[in-house]
Write an enzyme that holds these catalytic residues in place. Structure first.
Site, mmCIF file in Angstrom:
data_model
loop_
_atom_site.group_PDB
_atom_site.id
_atom_site.type_symbol
_atom_site.label_atom_id
_atom_site.label_comp_id
_atom_site.label_asym_id
_atom_site.label_seq_id
_atom_site.Cartn_x
_atom_site.Cartn_y
_atom_site.Cartn_z
ATOM 1 N N ASP A 80 32.802 45.983 43.784
ATOM 2 C CA ASP A 80 32.772 44.891 43.579
ATOM 3 C C ASP A 80 31.259 44.149 43.645
ATOM 4 O OD1 ASP A 80 35.556 45.558 42.907
ATOM 5 O OD2 ASP A 80 36.626 43.396 43.410
ATOM 6 N N LEU A 82 39.227 40.749 38.214
ATOM 7 C CA LEU A 82 37.768 40.286 37.687
ATOM 8 C C LEU A 82 36.540 40.158 38.730
ATOM 9 C CD1 LEU A 82 38.637 38.916 34.029
ATOM 10 C CD2 LEU A 82 38.327 40.762 34.986
HETATM 11 C C1 MEV Z 1 39.364 46.928 43.023
HETATM 12 O O1 MEV Z 1 37.730 45.815 41.675
HETATM 13 C C2 MEV Z 1 38.576 47.894 42.473
HETATM 14 C C3 MEV Z 1 39.076 49.251 43.357
HETATM 15 O O2 MEV Z 1 38.740 50.635 43.272
HETATM 16 C C4 MEV Z 1 39.128 48.634 45.147
HETATM 17 C C5 MEV Z 1 37.666 49.105 45.364
HETATM 18 O O3 MEV Z 1 37.105 49.787 45.005
HETATM 19 O O4 MEV Z 1 37.908 47.965 46.492
HETATM 20 C C6 MEV Z 1 41.176 49.336 42.880
#
Ligand code: MEV
Length: 308
Positions: A141, A95
């Site tokens: 993120d 999250l």
């Molecule tokens: C992580 O929240 C999401 C992934 O796609 C990694 C990233 O985008 O850096 C798994």
């Protein structure tokens, strides 16, 4: 006191690392940071467990390196201050707890020292700092945490500016987040997918092309308010994530439970291999029912609105 918000990836995790589009949003869970001048130190308290993570313990080195990057980027290396940070985003849960932590620190420094950083610059610094936690993150993120909106994201693989487009919905989405409480490491999950992709390029090329198509359809469905269609696409996205091997039996169980209780779609969110999933619900009543069903299975659930 300044805030950094957690995030939910609705579509496209893992594929975004390779420059495919993704759709993500901030959520109501947050990290907050308070600065006290003329003092030293940093204290991070997890409000869920009520435990402090202090320099000198496990996370010290990561926190230290993160702070160094933030201070270099903001030119505040010589300043004396103490930071008190707390939050309710489950760590290693998919999250965006690290991005939220970083954004809350940058926003607090920005305000206290009147740095005049806009969201674009805050996001750039947060992206640099995110590398400490995740090796080679896509940037989705920190972008969702910084902009606090539902957005379209495409990583620029040549190192230029990532494509970010804010999306508007007719009505916010009623969402339940289910937490398997199994912690995962994003960098490891991303590395694992890379290994599998290299071993099986043809299979992955096919999945990747489906993933690109799916996100384009999802944007259209979301903007038109097509909830049913959005739910179908959420399920299809989960299928693709299962095919690349990042789901788990607990995540599958929570998705199944959600669908059985009236959700329109359910998928893992974030890196997978544990962590969280979400269920898209048609209304508040169903959202409550799904949240309860998840809790009955002894997992955690949180309700949130997306795109509001
Ligand atoms: C992580 O929240 C999401 C992934 O796609 C990694 C990233 O985008 O850096 C798994």
């Amino acid at each position: 006191m300044h805030y950094g918000y957690g995030k939910l990836i609705l579509f496209g995790e893992h594929f975004v690392v390779y420059g495919l589009p993704g759709i993500a949003s901030s959520i109501g869970l947050y990290t907050r940071c308070q600065l006290y001048p003329n003092d030293k130190g940093i204290k991070v308290r997890d409000r869920l467990t009520n435990k402090n993570i202090a320099l000198g313990e496990n996370k010290a080195e990561i926190l230290d390196r993160t702070m160094r990057i933030i201070l270099e980027e903001t030119g505040l290396e010589e300043k004396n201050f103490r930071l008190e940070i707390d939050g309710d985003i489950p760590v290693f849960g998919g999250l965006g707890s690290s991005a939220a932590l970083i954004v809350s620190i940058i926003r607090e420094l920005n305000e206290h020292y009147q740095l005049g950083l806009d969201d674009g610059r805050i996001n750039d610094i947060a992206f640099k700092a995110e590398h400490v936690f995740h090796g080679n993150p896509s940037g989705i993120d920190n972008t969702a945490s910084t902009y606090r909106r539902l957005l379209w994201f495409e990583k620029n693989l040549s190192g230029g500016k990532n494509k970010i487009e804010l999306l508007k919905l007719k009505k916010p989405l009623q969402v339940v987040i289910g937490n398997t409480k199994i912690i995962h490491d994003t960098a490891e999950a991303v590395a694992e997918v890379r290994k599998r992709k290299e071993k099986n390029p043809e299979k992955f090329d096919k999945i990747f092309s489906e993933a690109r198509n799916l996100v384009l359809q999802a944007k259209n469905a979301l903007e038109k308010g097509g909830l049913q269609k959005t739910g179908e696409l959420v399920n299809k996205n989960q299928e693709l994530l299962r095919e690349i091997g990042v789901s788990s039996k607990e995540l599958d169980l929570l998705c199944e439970t959600s669908l059985e209780n009236g959700a329109l779609g359910a998928k893992l969110t974030g890196a997978g291999m544990g962590g969280c999933m979400f269920a898209l619900c048609p209304d508040e009543k169903t959202r409550e029912k799904v949240a309860q069903a998840i809790r009955k299975k002894r997992f955690d659930s949180y309700i949130t609105l997306v795109g509001g």
